[in-house]
Design an enzyme around this catalytic site. Structure first.
Site, PDB file in Angstrom:
ATOM      1  N   ASP A 220       0.853  -1.203  -0.058  1.00 57.77           N
ATOM      2  CA  ASP A 220       0.088   0.024   0.103  1.00 57.77           C
ATOM      3  C   ASP A 220       0.845   1.403   0.000  1.00 57.77           C
ATOM      4  OD1 ASP A 220      -2.687  -0.549  -0.041  1.00 57.77           O
ATOM      5  OD2 ASP A 220      -2.896  -1.001   2.057  1.00 57.77           O
TER       6      ASP A 220
HETATM    7  C1  BGC Z   1       0.018   1.269   6.123  1.00 56.67           C
HETATM    8  C2  BGC Z   1      -0.051   0.300   5.435  1.00 56.67           C
HETATM    9  C3  BGC Z   1      -1.565   0.234   5.151  1.00 56.67           C
HETATM   10  C4  BGC Z   1      -2.165   1.215   4.743  1.00 56.67           C
HETATM   11  C5  BGC Z   1      -3.454   1.296   4.351  1.00 56.67           C
HETATM   12  C6  BGC Z   1      -0.434   2.827   5.578  1.00 56.67           C
HETATM   13  O1  BGC Z   1      -0.083   3.747   6.602  1.00 56.67           O
HETATM   14  O2  BGC Z   1       1.619   1.524   6.346  1.00 56.67           O
HETATM   15  O3  BGC Z   1       0.275  -1.109   6.064  1.00 56.67           O
HETATM   16  O4  BGC Z   1      -1.994  -0.864   4.560  1.00 56.67           O
HETATM   17  O5  BGC Z   1      -1.737   2.569   5.472  1.00 56.67           O
HETATM   18  O6  BGC Z   1      -4.364   1.959   5.809  1.00 56.67           O
HETATM   19  C1  NOJ Z   2      -1.711  -3.606   5.645  1.00 60.38           C
HETATM   20  C2  NOJ Z   2      -2.836  -3.779   4.629  1.00 60.38           C
HETATM   21  O1  NOJ Z   2      -4.175  -4.280   5.121  1.00 60.38           O
HETATM   22  C3  NOJ Z   2      -2.791  -4.829   3.358  1.00 60.38           C
HETATM   23  O2  NOJ Z   2      -3.959  -4.851   2.284  1.00 60.38           O
HETATM   24  C4  NOJ Z   2      -1.368  -4.459   2.625  1.00 60.38           C
HETATM   25  O3  NOJ Z   2      -1.297  -5.371   1.893  1.00 60.38           O
HETATM   26  C5  NOJ Z   2      -0.091  -4.077   3.527  1.00 60.38           C
HETATM   27  N1  NOJ Z   2      -0.585  -3.178   4.788  1.00 60.38           N
HETATM   28  C6  NOJ Z   2       0.894  -3.877   2.750  1.00 60.38           C
HETATM   29  O4  NOJ Z   2       1.118  -2.317   2.741  1.00 60.38           O
END
Ligand code: BGC
Ligand code: NOJ
Length: 818
Positions: A488
């Site tokens: 993400d």
């Molecule tokens: C986090 C991710 C997460 C994303 C969406 C980011 O700040 O590092 O792990 O999936 O937010 O909420």
């Molecule tokens: C947490 C999110 O829930 C997931 O969808 C994503 O793949 C990982 N973070 C990595 O960014």
């Protein structure tokens, strides 16, 4: 004392429990109550909250996230004698107990306390299928003289919409309303207008007094650790009008030596038909509440509901039970990993100690992945979930990134364009069919974007997912990344320099340049799944056509995605490489290594093996495999959020546990059983009991992230419970280490064991059949040439054909030669 040796608890496998021996764990160690819509989070000192289906729009009780002291708000039971007062769950009263234990079990938590000769046992659970928490409290006088004491219950109501509850005080300090009738304290805020639901807190005996107004109970400027009513030994019978409504019962009791009192509390939620909302003007219809209360108003009824819960879990966990020479592995697979799979399946990433329950709904990619650890447990729910997700797919094959559990509609505030999303649904669906044999899911008519005029068979949704990738290829014929792929935080089209912008939803780039090798690997892996599915359906022409696209993708990866020693991670919006030896930072990433190898790319020409050696050399640490290296030391707008984190945390070179099992699988695919197992043990909590103090988070469930080598405290774990790590680790261990692989024709066996395991026994239920499987490894191998027998009959191939063997069978697989 070395911080490496501090322990706060231990497993009790016979009872399927984790026993926590201190109220002061490094972080609150929580458990989840409820499987079917009504859920509670409960810490080792009974902190937390509960909600009906949606932690944002239907929250019953208040919890203060990130407050001090931490873990404030919960179901509290205060005990008060002339000399002392304490909490039955060890907190929030600061009095030290003579003994304390919290036992987190399957769907319940039990708190045992002892103080000054009085012991208490509090068991909290959500009975199967009910919309209530039941709290069974027993208080015993263990002394030799009779004792008088006061018991106070306490919880604070949340005014339903949790976001508004924590923000809109100009309104909500005026809206709170309650009713009191006998021993039931009703919470009816906003019931007078558009809500057809209320909640209540009841105890099954007559009470000495009550409070429903927070200030009256706590006293001005006092906290839950020292409520005035408890200090005074007397509640005030306050009735809340606005401000902050609470529910507190007061019960005086006199206990003879050895005497035990049992009290059954019910914290419930009910809905009322609009025409039947009122008993009389302003007085709510209490019948639905009374009906719910009547189910749990005696010790016997509560005990039998608890027994049902135990039986439910034991039956569920027994669907796959393994017995290997390593108890830590058995404990993970048989109990805690499966339990966590249920929780992640139910809640996606919405409500945990780290997820506030207001920010995120059900994730499209997350929920699809969560099903792979759960399909063998409750397949009916997986079917329903896949179809719900399918209904949030858009007609062009893309998907809403999230949906809200109450409405099941795609969340337009977040939108879509996370280009890995679509293909996860191919994976979840194929996995579901292989587990269940239920091809009928493909014929279900499902709308696009919840618009009923656009229905098409679910199979068509999968086809559009496949097409979405091939319709969105970049300059190297690799998949365009969109806003981000699995990672993400790799926001290659965001270019943000404004701290008030969301990395997730801002998109500036033209979006037709930045490409992802993770999606390329994913497309090859699940594209092949799709082709296999087409063949099952005799759609040979479609299969052949899809094969051309998959082959083209493999070629694109080989031509443009190989960096010499590992797979590249991406091309950014400028067309520059990400995850290459040419980069100064972020030279190598885990995701593309994991996915390309899992897709089988480079198995034939040595690339896969080389990529995995590079992972070992550059990314592996004793606490797990880091996401990338070297960590980004500066913010780079062409990379986005990944470079916003301090080095070693989260996606910036943290150990993002979710993708560690991809490496476990990749090593197993190469036949490296010891290596695969070694990686598995580095992140699996049951193997890490002696570093609890370093890790900080719950030692019975996976955490999303463990701090990487560049962090101040490598090995420290955060974001426990709601993580794709759970489903993936279970999948890696069961499908690849033990090698139990459901397939269309039956269960296949392809173990890749640690060499030191001479024998493994597995009980596996599959489509109603029962298999008792023995894997024998007399020569100390990992994998190789085997002999498979079912009921003594030698089989050709490695599949237990379901048509032939669909009752109770004895299966033996012997590894004979490397
Ligand atoms: C986090 C991710 C997460 C994303 C969406 C980011 O700040 O590092 O792990 O999936 O937010 O909420
Ligand atoms: C947490 C999110 O829930 C997931 O969808 C994503 O793949 C990982 N973070 C990595 O960014």
């Amino acid at each position: 004392m070395s911080i490496k040796n501090k322990s706060y608890g231990h497993f009790d496998d016979a009872n399927y429990e984790y026993v926590i021996t201190s109220p002061f764990t490094p972080t609150p160690w929580i458990n989840y109550l409820g499987n079917d819509g009504f859920h509670g989070l409960i810490s080792n000192t009974a902190g937390g909250y509960c909600f009906y289906r949606d932690p944002k729009f239907r929250r019953l009780t208040r919890y203060r996230y990130n407050n001090v002291p931490v873990d404030t708000g919960g179901r509290y039971y205060y005990l008060k004698t002339d000399d002392d007062m304490w909490s039955a769950s060890g907190r929030p009263v600061e009095t030290e107990l003579d003994s304390f234990e919290c036992r987190h079990g399957m769907g319940y938590s039990r708190f045992l306390s002892r103080k000054g000769g009085i012991s208490s046992e509090l068991t909290c659970f959500v009975p199967l299928g009910e919309t209530a928490e039941v709290h069974k409290l027993t208080v015993t006088n263990e002394g030799t003289s009779s004792k008088e004491l006061s018991l106070f219950s306490y919880l604070e109501w949340c005014l339903w919409n949790a976001e508004d509850d924590g923000a809109n005080f100009q309104r909500n300090l005026s809206t709170g309303e309650v009713e009191v009738e006998g021993s039931t304290l009703f919470h009816k805020t906003e019931y007078r207008e558009r809500r057809n639901h209320y909640s209540f807190f009841h105890v099954n005996q007559s009470i000495t007094g009550y409070d429903t107004d927070r200030e009256s109970f706590l006293g001005p400027y006092r906290g839950v650790h020292k409520p005035l009513a408890v200090t005074n030994g007397q509640s005030t019978n306050s009735v809340a009008h606005g401000w902050s409504p609470i529910a507190s019962h007061h019960i005086n009791m006199k206990l003879a030596p050895g005497e035990t009192r049992e009290l059954m509390f019910v914290l419930g939620y009910v809905e009322v038909a609009p025409a039947e909302k009122w008993e009389s003007k302003g007085i709510i219809n209490k019948q639905p509440a009374q009906a719910l209360i009547a189910k749990f108003d005696t010790t016997e009824k509560v005990n039998s509901a608890l027994d049902e819960l135990h039986t439910y879990w034991h039956t569920l966990l027994n669907k796959c039970h393994v017995s290997t020479p390593d108890d830590r592995f058995n404990r993970a697979l048989n109990i805690w990993n499966q339990y966590q799979n249920m929780v992640t399946f139910n809640l996606s990433r919405s409500a945990s100690f780290y997820e506030s329950g207001i920010g995120r709904g059900m994730g499209f990619r997350d929920s699809n992945q969560d099903t792979i650890g759960f399909a063998h447990m409750v397949p009916e729910k997986v079917r329903e979930r896949i179809l719900d997700l399918s209904a949030t797919q858009k007609a062009d094959g893309s998907a809403y990134h999230q949906y809200q559990p109450l409405t099941k509609k795609g969340n337009s505030a977040i939108g879509g364009n996370f280009n890995d999303d679509p293909m996860w649904m191919v994976f979840s669906t194929c996995n579901y069919i292989k587990e269940t044999g239920d091809f009928s899911i493909l014929d279900e008519q499902v709308p696009f974007d919840n618009d009923d005029t656009t229905k098409a068979p679910h199979f068509e949704h999968l086809k559009r997912a496949f097409d979405h990738v091939i319709n969105n290829l970049g300059p190297h014929k690799l998949p365009l990344i969109g806003r981000a792929d699995w990672n993400d935080c790799l926001n290659l089209n965001c270019f943000s320099t404004d701290p008030n912008e969301s990395f997730q939803t801002t998109q500036r780039g033209k979006s037709d340049i930045a490409e992802s090798l993770m999606i390329a690997g994913q497309f090859v892996a699940y594209g092949q799944e799709f082709i296999a599915l087409c063949k099952q359906l005799n759609k040979d022409e479609l299969a052949a056509d899809c094969q051309l696209h998959v082959d083209a993708m493999i070629q694109a990866v080989n031509e443009h995605g190989w960096d010499g020693d590992w797979f590249l991670r991406a091309y950014n919006a400028l067309g520059d490489k990400v995850g290459s030896h040419e980069n100064e930072e972020g030279k190598i990433f885990i995701e593309s290594q994991g996915f390309c190898v899992m897709a089988g790319i480079g198995l034939d020409d040595g690339k896969a093996a080389k990529a995995l050696r590079s992972v070992e050399k550059h990314l592996a640490t004793e606490h797990g495999v880091m996401l990338q290296q070297p960590a980004y030391s500066e913010y780079d707008k062409y990379l986005g959020e990944i470079s916003s984190y301090p080095p070693g945390y989260k996606e910036n070179a943290g150990i993002f546990c979710h993708n560690n099992p991809w490496i476990v699988i990749a090593e197993a695919m190469l036949g490296n059983g010891d290596k695969s197992y070694d990686y598995f043990t580095r992140i699996t909590p049951s193997f890490l009991q002696d570093i609890q103090d370093l890790r900080k988070s719950e030692p019975y469930v996976y955490s999303q992230m463990v701090a990487g080598r560049d962090a101040a405290t490598p090995g420290q774990a955060k974001n426990s419970w709601l993580t794709g790590t759970a489903a993936w680790c279970y999948y890696a261990a069961s499908h690849y280490i033990l090698g139990i692989q459901p397939d269309y024709d039956g269960l296949s066996l392809s173990p890749c064991l640690p060499k030191s395991w001479p024998e493994v026994k597995i009980h596996r239920e599959y489509r109603g059949a029962q298999y008792d499987i023995t894997l024998s490894n007399p020569k100390g191998l990992s994998t190789g040439i085997y002999k498979l027998t079912v009921d003594g009959e030698v089989q050709i191939g490695n599949t237990i054909n379901f048509e032939r063997f669909n009752a109770s069978h004895k299966v033996e697989l012997t590894l004979e030669k490397a």
